[in-house]
Design an enzyme around this catalytic site. Structure first.
Site, PDB file in Angstrom:
ATOM      1  N   GLU A   1      10.666  13.134  -7.558  1.00  0.00           N
ATOM      2  CA  GLU A   1       8.808  13.251  -7.969  1.00  0.00           C
ATOM      3  C   GLU A   1       8.995  15.064  -8.159  1.00  0.00           C
ATOM      4  O   GLU A   1       7.347  14.921  -7.166  1.00  0.00           O
ATOM      5  CB  GLU A   1       8.261  12.442  -7.459  1.00  0.00           C
TER       6      GLU A   1
ATOM      7  N   GLU B   1       4.474  -3.242  -2.889  1.00  0.00           N
ATOM      8  CA  GLU B   1       5.072  -2.663  -2.097  1.00  0.00           C
ATOM      9  C   GLU B   1       6.010  -2.859  -1.134  1.00  0.00           C
ATOM     10  O   GLU B   1       5.155  -3.250   0.036  1.00  0.00           O
ATOM     11  CB  GLU B   1       4.014  -1.237  -1.822  1.00  0.00           C
TER      12      GLU B   1
ATOM     13  N   HIS C   1       9.429   1.346  -8.858  1.00  0.00           N
ATOM     14  CA  HIS C   1       8.779   1.996  -8.103  1.00  0.00           C
ATOM     15  C   HIS C   1       9.245   3.452  -7.011  1.00  0.00           C
ATOM     16  O   HIS C   1       9.454   2.613  -6.156  1.00  0.00           O
ATOM     17  CB  HIS C   1       7.366   2.609  -8.185  1.00  0.00           C
ATOM     18  N   GLU C   2       9.652   4.157  -7.000  1.00  0.00           N
ATOM     19  CA  GLU C   2      10.367   5.618  -5.754  1.00  0.00           C
ATOM     20  C   GLU C   2      11.709   4.715  -5.710  1.00  0.00           C
ATOM     21  O   GLU C   2      11.826   5.327  -4.942  1.00  0.00           O
ATOM     22  CB  GLU C   2       9.651   4.797  -4.362  1.00  0.00           C
TER      23      GLU C   2
ATOM     24  N   GLU D   1       0.471   9.942 -12.378  1.00  0.00           N
ATOM     25  CA  GLU D   1       0.159   9.565 -11.145  1.00  0.00           C
ATOM     26  C   GLU D   1      -0.423  11.427 -10.662  1.00  0.00           C
ATOM     27  O   GLU D   1      -1.228  11.684  -9.862  1.00  0.00           O
ATOM     28  CB  GLU D   1       0.519   8.921  -9.680  1.00  0.00           C
TER      29      GLU D   1
END
Length: 704
Positions: free
Chosen positions: A172, A416, A484-485, A509
């Site tokens: 990121e 998450e 994600h991530e 984001e």
């Protein structure tokens, strides 16, 4: 599907071994040479149109706690060549069918003194080279630990590169554009703060790495089919301009635990003198195994909205209450808690999004912050963070399921993990069954923060295996996964097309966290998207975030027309209209493009491209004769000139052009746009302004 195998097998006696082998691509523009040095070190080199792309480079692996590594003292004991040609149909994609055509060389090496064998397999396509290490079943090489992979990519010059710093935990970052020789001095400035990060070298960079030589050759380094292996970074010797592989370590510092028979991922070199051909390459997909899911009818592209941007921008919160200093699931009693008044995932508000999705023809609604535990979810090395099935008191799962069903809308689950991979695996079957029971067909997983178990990294072997476990477990429950991530994709979506989306890069984001460079979206398709589609979450219409979230002074570095174009240039079968409902209601004429644009394609044409500067793409919506065009532009305003010769000859179409106004600029006037309609044919030529940080989007509908 067409397959053609033409193979020749050559087995030499030790006394007459040929130490050099040559391989050419099907059309003959590439030439790969393999040879052994005088000390038995494997090497390769690559030429494109008689120009050096990769100079002679060493191959091999350094082993841990082993008397002898797999680096040298090899002899060639077998050499096999083959040609392969097939056409296959992806479940979803940029095109309806993909040709997989290559010439192959597989060299079997035997190491003196150990009698251990490895195979180095090369596949040369018309767009580049893939190669990997293979470890056959044998008594002298069964279990071993990789200390480091020593694959080299010796560059033929001091190329211009678009790079992000080498890291074990995140991609990121904004891209830096520089000469290879400048990476060392720019490395510290290239690393922005992140929830989890660990660099390893001042000259370390990540793949997919995009470069351009002084004489106009575009070179992309990456990997394909990352399975049961550590993710590869690259470390640059900036004196010799040689990249060497640098694998992500585990908590003990080890780079990989291998049991033969097995293979490494493919190392890839995509090359062209036309930047558009880099974007159009399907080599990464072709180096992955065919689809392993027998029935894929449940895997469908999705366009969605959701309760997300408002939390990212601080307008609302994931957490339900401010009463508790810490949460223990099963013990903390939320029924006695006072709601904080800012919780976004409440039943009434989610119904507003369901209504909006239904009204405008969206497939799904994502909701984040629906489940208990968000009050202390991050930064505590907390193992049991979420159970993925227990909602907050103000989120009625059953009611929302029935309401969404009545409106023809699917709900999208959010899981998450807070980086606690073992906790997620502990709850995975129960969580997926909960999704099945409540009508959720897709899940967005998240891995924010340091990985648990402590000391592991997002890109180490065991965590790569975790991501793969989730994808394969999801198949059992017919669930699509948007991770994600997690690790950046390497084409595995061919094998498991339920892997419908990924983040693994600096997404939208970050526009709410201080902004991204205006040319960021002109680089991502050349880097991150080489391995698979990205859930970039585009479609932001209100660039001044402080207008609706007073504490957030960030601004989105993009024009509104640029945001529309992203639905075409940032390919994904999973596309979000990420902004707030009220911001879309301000611009209903521009919002029409997001409603109209497709998410699955039968053809894609890359019309213009230069990494870091601009990209223009035309795509034909699957099952129709309608086309959509997207253009994104970097910092410098330019005029885009394209020809619509991909349209069917003899037919007329109506083109609706959503473009930057003359005074548009991502900083000073981002919402200035124009919309016009014209009649076009296959002979039409268009000239269109793209502002700084701007672009344009076009829908082209056949006249009936």
């Amino acid at each position: 599907m067409k397959k053609l195998f033409l193979a020749s097998f050559i087995l030499f006696a030790f006394s007459s071994i040929a130490t050099a082998q040559q391989l050419k691509s099907p059309q003959g523009e590439f030439e790969m040479n393999f040879s052994l040095t005088s000390d038995g070190t494997p090497t390769y080199s690559l030429k494109y149109k008689n120009k050096e792309v990769v100079k002679t480079s060493k191959l091999g692996l350094e082993l841990k706690n082993d008397k002898k590594s797999l680096l040298n003292d090899f002899t060639i004991v077998d050499s096999k060549t083959a040609t392969f040609d097939e056409t296959w149909k992806p479940v979803w994609g940029e095109v309806a069918q993909i040709r997989n055509h290559y010439n192959e060389l597989a060299v079997t090496l035997n190491q003196k003194g150990t009698d251990r064998k490895i195979v180095i397999r090369f596949r040369l396509f018309d767009d580049g080279l893939g190669f990997r290490y293979e470890f056959p079943s044998q008594k002298n090489l069964v279990y071993f630990v990789i200390k480091e992979e020593r694959t080299q990519f010796a560059m033929a010059g001091n190329h211009t590169a678009h790079w992000i710093s080498g890291d074990y935990d995140t991609q990121e970052y904004d891209y830096t554009t520089s000469k290879l020789s400048e990476i060392r001095n720019l490395s510290s400035k290239a690393r922005s703060e992140n929830a989890s990060q660990e660099g390893f070298s001042d000259t370390g960079v990540q793949t997919s790495l995009m470069m351009k030589s002084n004489d106009g050759i575009y070179i992309n380094l990456h990997e394909a089919a990352l399975i049961n292996y550590s993710c590869m970074n690259l470390n640059l010797d900036d004196k010799k301009m040689i990249f060497e592989s640098h694998l992500t370590p585990d908590a003990k510092g080890d780079k990989g635990y291998i049991q033969a028979p097995s293979t490494s991922p493919w190392r890839t070199v995509i090359v062209s003198d036309d930047a558009r051909e880099i974007l159009d390459s399907k080599m990464t997909l072709n180096l992955n195994d065919p689809c392993k899911i027998e029935d894929t009818s449940w895997i469908k592209p999705v366009k969605y909205v959701g309760v997300w941007w408002e939390m990212i921008t601080n307008k609302s919160t994931w957490s339900y209450t401010n009463d508790f200093p810490a949460i223990q699931l099963g013990i903390t009693d939320y029924s006695k808690a006072k709601p904080n008044g800012t919780h976004g995932a409440n039943t009434a508000h989610v119904k507003e999004y369901i209504d909006f999705a239904s009204k405008h023809g969206f497939d799904g609604v994502l909701v984040e912050g629906w489940n208990q535990g968000w009050e202390d979810w991050f930064g505590h090395a907390k193992d049991y963070v979420f159970d993925f099935v227990t909602p907050y008191p103000d989120f009625d799962v059953k009611d929302l399921h029935e309401y969404a069903k009545s409106k023809g809308v699917k709900m999208i689950m959010h899981h998450e993990t807070s980086g606690s991979t073992r906790n997620y695996e502990r709850h995975l079957d129960k969580a997926f069954k909960f999704m099945n029971d409540n009508g959720y067909e897709a899940v967005k997983t998240g891995y924010v923060g340091p990985i648990l178990p402590v000391g592991e990294h997002h890109y180490s072997q065991s965590i790569i295996n975790h991501y793969q476990y989730v994808i394969e477990k999801a198949v059992d429950y017919k669930i699509m996964v948007n991770a994600h991530e997690a690790v950046r994709p390497t084409g595995i979506c061919r094998t498991y097309p339920n892997m419908i989306g990924n983040e693994a890069a600096r997404g939208t984001e970050f526009q709410a966290f201080g902004g991204s460079k205006p040319n960021h979206v002109t680089i991502l398709p050349f880097t991150r998207l080489i391995g698979g589609p990205m859930d970039y979450t585009p479609g932001i219409f209100e660039m001044n975030i402080q207008k609706f979230s007073p504490t957030n002074t960030s601004k989105v570095n993009s024009t509104l027309a640029n945001q529309l174009a992203l639905y075409v240039t940032m390919y994904s079968p999973l596309q979000m209209a990420a902004d707030l409902i009220e911001n879309y209601n301000q611009f209903p004429d521009a919002f029409q493009f997001i409603k109209d644009v497709a998410v699955d394609w039968s053809e894609s044409k890359y019309l213009e491209a230069e990494p870091g500067d601009y990209i223009t793409v035309a795509r034909k919506a699957k099952g129709t004769n309608n086309w959509f065009i997207g253009n994104v532009n970097g910092e410098t305003p330019r005029t885009s000139n394209i020809t619509l010769n991909f349209l069917e000859k003899g037919k007329k179409y109506t083109a609706t052009i959503y473009a930057d106004a003359k005074d548009a600029h991502y900083k000073t006037n981002p919402q200035a746009y124009t919309i016009r309609k014209i009649t076009v044919t296959s002979k039409t030529k268009l000239s269109q302004l793209s502002a700084s940080g701007g672009g344009y989007a076009i829908s082209i509908v056949e006249n009936k």
